[in-house]
Design an enzyme around this catalytic site. Structure first.
Site, PDB file in Angstrom:
ATOM      1  N   CYS A  74       0.866  -1.182   0.000  1.00 22.75           N
ATOM      2  CA  CYS A  74       0.000   0.000   0.000  1.00 22.75           C
ATOM      3  C   CYS A  74       0.898   1.226   0.000  1.00 22.75           C
ATOM      4  O   CYS A  74       1.554   1.527   1.003  1.00 22.75           O
ATOM      5  CB  CYS A  74      -0.926   0.016   1.212  1.00 22.75           C
ATOM      6  SG  CYS A  74      -2.020   1.467   1.256  1.00 22.75           S
ATOM      7  N   HIS A 153      -1.930  -5.107 -10.641  1.00 23.49           N
ATOM      8  CA  HIS A 153      -2.750  -4.028 -11.194  1.00 23.49           C
ATOM      9  C   HIS A 153      -3.018  -4.269 -12.665  1.00 23.49           C
ATOM     10  O   HIS A 153      -2.131  -4.712 -13.404  1.00 23.49           O
ATOM     11  CB  HIS A 153      -2.043  -2.680 -11.052  1.00 23.49           C
ATOM     12  CG  HIS A 153      -2.031  -2.158  -9.656  1.00 23.49           C
ATOM     13  ND1 HIS A 153      -2.945  -1.244  -9.192  1.00 23.49           N
ATOM     14  CD2 HIS A 153      -1.219  -2.446  -8.609  1.00 23.49           C
ATOM     15  CE1 HIS A 153      -2.691  -0.985  -7.914  1.00 23.49           C
ATOM     16  NE2 HIS A 153      -1.647  -1.705  -7.542  1.00 23.49           N
ATOM     17  N   GLU A 210      -9.868  -0.523  -5.834  1.00 22.64           N
ATOM     18  CA  GLU A 210      -8.884  -1.312  -5.097  1.00 22.64           C
ATOM     19  C   GLU A 210      -9.452  -2.677  -4.731  1.00 22.64           C
ATOM     20  O   GLU A 210     -10.587  -2.785  -4.243  1.00 22.64           O
ATOM     21  CB  GLU A 210      -8.440  -0.582  -3.829  1.00 22.64           C
ATOM     22  CG  GLU A 210      -7.577   0.632  -4.091  1.00 22.64           C
ATOM     23  CD  GLU A 210      -6.808   1.050  -2.866  1.00 22.64           C
ATOM     24  OE1 GLU A 210      -6.128   0.193  -2.264  1.00 22.64           O
ATOM     25  OE2 GLU A 210      -6.892   2.241  -2.488  1.00 22.64           O
ATOM     26  N   CYS A 219      -4.786   5.822  -4.470  1.00 22.63           N
ATOM     27  CA  CYS A 219      -4.121   4.525  -4.354  1.00 22.63           C
ATOM     28  C   CYS A 219      -2.678   4.711  -4.805  1.00 22.63           C
ATOM     29  O   CYS A 219      -2.429   4.956  -5.992  1.00 22.63           O
ATOM     30  CB  CYS A 219      -4.826   3.470  -5.198  1.00 22.63           C
ATOM     31  SG  CYS A 219      -3.996   1.860  -5.192  1.00 22.63           S
ATOM     32  N   GLY A 222      -1.507   2.038  -7.205  1.00 22.06           N
ATOM     33  CA  GLY A 222      -2.201   2.254  -8.470  1.00 22.06           C
ATOM     34  C   GLY A 222      -1.554   3.367  -9.274  1.00 22.06           C
ATOM     35  O   GLY A 222      -1.409   3.266 -10.502  1.00 22.06           O
TER      36      GLY A 222
END
Length: 279
Positions: A74, A153, A210, A219, A222
């Site tokens: 994260c 992703h 997410e 994010c 991301g």
């Protein structure tokens, strides 16, 4: 047993941080994480972060999404933890070791997210295919790039990311059998020079669904994955600003092919709770 916590956020992506580096806590189970994250009956957050000692590095960071599932990385939480720690650190995560560097202003940090992975089985995907332009589609979303930046992703480039029905398409793609570990879904638009960054270079506008958390205001991983995908496709150079609903991050793919993510984080408040209320 009353437990202290720190509530933090990075661009509105919010976390409850439990610091067990010096005082041991009971083992965090999935149902506990889900109960803490509940915004009506718990403290409320997108992710629960648990810090603990590490034998090989400065400390260990464990990450749970608000559905209770444990995830590998994260980026926004990493910046928040950098500010909480207050100095440079090497941190062990399920997605690999990351390097944290808080800025002198005490309000921002840079995270070395390591090198991205592009191999189909490192994403992972169910079967082999080109990860730069995957020959798959879901409604208006097609030919995504797949990138693993500590977690998986899928990145879609569209004319207008705000026009995409992410509430419908996000969970459909997240749970598609093509992604055996599920996937984070990114929809991005490349903008003209001076949008957001003001440096005369194109930048990216991004929304993220997410895995295990739904659409969030920001994010970090991301933003990293989307920037790297755009760089590989020649849409932007090796440094780019990425604007999310919660704010802007600066992403650089450095000479060693490491991803450097820089941006703000904030401590909101501190409190305590009774462990047995959520166990």
């Amino acid at each position: 047993m009353r437990i202290p916590f720190i509530k933090m956020h990075g661009l509105g992506n919010d976390f409850v941080v439990l610091d067990a580096r010096e005082t041991e806590l009971p083992r965090v189970e999935n149902n506990f994480a889900r109960a803490i994250a509940n915004r009506r009956t718990g403290i409320g957050c997108d992710q629960l972060i648990v810090l603990s000692p590490s034998a090989a590095h400065d400390f260990h960071m464990q990450i749970f999404n608000n559905d209770g599932g444990e995830v590998e990385a994260c980026g926004n939480a990493s910046r928040a933890v950098a500010l909480l720690h207050g100095s440079k650190a090497l941190v062990e995560t399920a997605g690999g070791v990351i390097a944290l560097t808080p800025a002198a202003d005490g309000a921002s940090a840079t995270v070395d997210m390591g090198q991205p992975k592009f191999e189909w089985d490192a994403i992972p995907l169910e079967y082999a295919m080109d990860t730069l332009a995957m020959p798959v589609s879901w409604g208006p979303l097609e030919n995504p790039a797949a990138v693993n930046v500590g977690n998986p992703h899928a990145v879609f480039f569209v004319d207008d990311c705000d026009a995409i029905d992410l509430e419908t398409l996000g969970p459909e793609i997240e749970n598609d059998p093509l992604f055996p570990s599920r996937v984070n879904v990114n929809v991005a638009s490349a903008k003209e020079a001076d949008f957001g960054g003001g440096n005369g270079e194109p930048s990216l506008k991004l929304r993220v669904w997410e895995r295990g958390a739904g659409e969030t205001r920001a994010c970090g991983t991301g933003a990293c994955a989307t920037a790297i995908a755009a760089m590989r496709r020649g849409i932007v150079g090796r440094e780019v600003t990425v604007t999310l609903p919660g704010g802007t991050l600066l992403i650089e793919w450095d000479a060693d092919d490491h991803i450097q993510m820089s941006g703000p984080a904030t401590e909101a408040f501190r409190g305590t709770f009774e462990w047995d209320d959520f166990a």
